[in-house]
Design an enzyme around this catalytic site. Structure first.
Site, PDB file in Angstrom:
ATOM      1  N   HIS A  61      -1.442  -6.635  15.612  1.00  0.00           N
ATOM      2  CA  HIS A  61      -0.732  -6.547  14.331  1.00  0.00           C
ATOM      3  C   HIS A  61      -1.515  -5.765  13.285  1.00  0.00           C
ATOM      4  CE1 HIS A  61      -3.542  -9.588  13.080  1.00  0.00           C
ATOM      5  NE2 HIS A  61      -2.866 -10.012  12.054  1.00  0.00           N
ATOM      6  N   GLY A  62      -2.645  -5.218  13.681  1.00  0.00           N
ATOM      7  CA  GLY A  62      -3.468  -4.437  12.762  1.00  0.00           C
ATOM      8  C   GLY A  62      -4.908  -4.445  13.230  1.00  0.00           C
ATOM      9  N   GLU A 115       0.831  -1.201   0.000  1.00  0.00           N
ATOM     10  CA  GLU A 115       0.000   0.000   0.000  1.00  0.00           C
ATOM     11  C   GLU A 115       0.863   1.247   0.000  1.00  0.00           C
ATOM     12  OE1 GLU A 115      -3.871   0.255   2.111  1.00  0.00           O
ATOM     13  OE2 GLU A 115      -2.810   1.686   3.403  1.00  0.00           O
ATOM     14  N   HIS A 142       4.943 -10.845  12.583  1.00  0.00           N
ATOM     15  CA  HIS A 142       3.758 -11.128  13.394  1.00  0.00           C
ATOM     16  C   HIS A 142       3.617 -12.599  13.780  1.00  0.00           C
ATOM     17  CE1 HIS A 142       1.936  -7.541  10.991  1.00  0.00           C
ATOM     18  NE2 HIS A 142       2.695  -7.127  11.981  1.00  0.00           N
TER      19      HIS A 142
END
Length: 407
Positions: free
Chosen positions: A292-293, A137, A237
């Site tokens: 992790h998000g 991204e 992760h």
């Protein structure tokens, strides 16, 4: 806001959450079952906790033994960040065009010695993103919370950042399969720990090399100079590491050992770069880990059912005006922004638990998932020609009337 919630289990179990955090009961039940495995001492669920295949995702678990299935097949999966300084303006459409064909690694595009820079061996998957929730991204710094820390990191208002989320690709699967073929979901026997950890660590190094290779390939297409070997952030992760108190397994949890941490949102939400707090006691309580998000709110099958009828055009754009490059209709639905938790609430829970402090928030410009033949007008026209040719080659179907006449 309430702090970590404790549950009764053989080991100490807690979940980092506020009263606004979406945590599924099935995920907590999985965490409790993992805590009951032999030798386990502590299990911590992060605010992005959600059910996984046999073990929860968004969790850190500490125990006496090594359990490969708690790491999973994508060993070393993580997110790396580079700050971009393009020589000319890069908008969503131009980025999409320039990234065309990123799925395919060209001959000679990656130097043969590149993985060796990271202590890894060559592998056919080097430089590839993969499927699932993996992505590249290009985003833009939209809000700064800590000007001093942001400035030291080169994160100025409006500057571009590149996030690469991928892992060890097929190599991690080979490592896990080598264990499960013999031992299933059981722990690693004492006489196999050394060999498993050696393979695990190599997959970890390859995952770092893979993210760097993806970044180098993308930057080259964008005409931006970066040192791919020196990301601003690169945190994995999925891993198991040796700690003074035992083996620390992370499955969908980022290390919180100091420094900057990136917390990606869904493709339709902001992402956050945060800083680890200096309080070692708080970090130790959370097993030196954070989310992790955003974490999934709905399973992949549930997301397909829920978002399948949403027009693809809507799924390929976001509220930020950003573009999503994804030619897989099922993956578009599975990865729809609504399939993920609210990243703002995840970050708030980590801040409330005194684990991180906010630095900057970024908004997406272009999110690259996967293609079939590339992106951009030329590629779209070629796909249209291919579809037209395919329809022309199909045999003419018999009419319904003729079918009835034959009965």
């Amino acid at each position: 806001m309430p702090g970590p919630a404790s549950f009764n289990a053989d080991a100490d179990v807690s979940v980092i959450a506020t009263n606004r955090t979406w945590i599924e009961g099935d995920a907590v039940a999985q965490l409790q079952r993992v805590a009951q495995l032999p030798g386990m001492t502590r299990a911590v669920g992060m605010p992005d906790l959600h059910p996984g295949a046999g073990a929860p995702i968004g969790a850190a678990v500490l125990g006496e033994f090594v359990w490969p299935h708690l790491v999973g097949s994508d060993i070393g999966c993580g997110v790396a960040v580079w700050v971009l300084r393009p020589k000319r303006k890069l908008g969503a459409d131009r980025i999409a065009t320039l990234l065309s064909g990123l799925d395919q690694v060209r001959d000679g595009e990656i130097d043969a010695g590149f993985p060796g820079l990271f202590g890894a061996e060559p592998h056919d998957a080097l430089g590839t993103i993969g499927g699932g929730n993996h992505f590249l991204e290009i985003g833009q710094v939209a809000e700064i919370f800590d000007p001093d820390t942001a400035g030291e990191a080169g994160l100025a208002p409006g500057c571009l950042v590149m996030m690469v989320h991928t892992g060890s690709r097929g190599l991690g699967r080979e490592v896990l399969d080598g264990h499960t073929t013999v031992f299933g979901a059981q722990r690693c026997p004492d006489n196999r720990v050394e060999s498993y950890i050696a393979e695990h660590d190599h997959a970890m190094r390859f995952a770092v090399a893979n993210r760097a290779a993806v970044a180098a390939r993308a930057a080259d297409r964008l005409g931006v100079d970066i040192d791919a070997t020196q990301p601003l952030i690169d945190l994995c992760h999925n891993s198991v590491t040796r700690h003074a108190e035992g083996w620390l397994h992370r499955k969908g949890a980022a290390p919180n050992m100091g420094g900057l941490i990136v917390l990606p949102g869904s493709r339709g939400a902001r992402s956050h770069i945060v800083a680890s707090t200096g309080d070692t006691d708080d970090r130790a309580t959370a097993l030196w880990s954070v989310a992790h998000g955003a974490g999934r709110k709905y399973s992949r099958s549930a997301a397909r059912d829920r978002f399948r009828d949403v027009p693809r055009r809507e799924l390929r754009t976001t509220q930020w005006g950003s573009t999503v490059i994804c030619a897989d209709a099922d993956l578009l639905a599975e990865e729809a922004p609504g399939a993920y938790k609210n990243i703002e609430e995840v970050v708030h829970a980590l801040i409330d638990a005194s684990l991180v402090t906010p630095v900057v928030a970024t908004t997406p410009i272009t999110t690259y998932k996967t293609e079939r033949g590339g992106a951009g007008p030329a590629a779209r026209e070629q796909r249209q020609r291919d579809r037209s040719a395919g329809r022309a080659d199909r045999p003419t179907p018999r009419s319904t009337t003729n079918k009835k006449a034959r009965r």
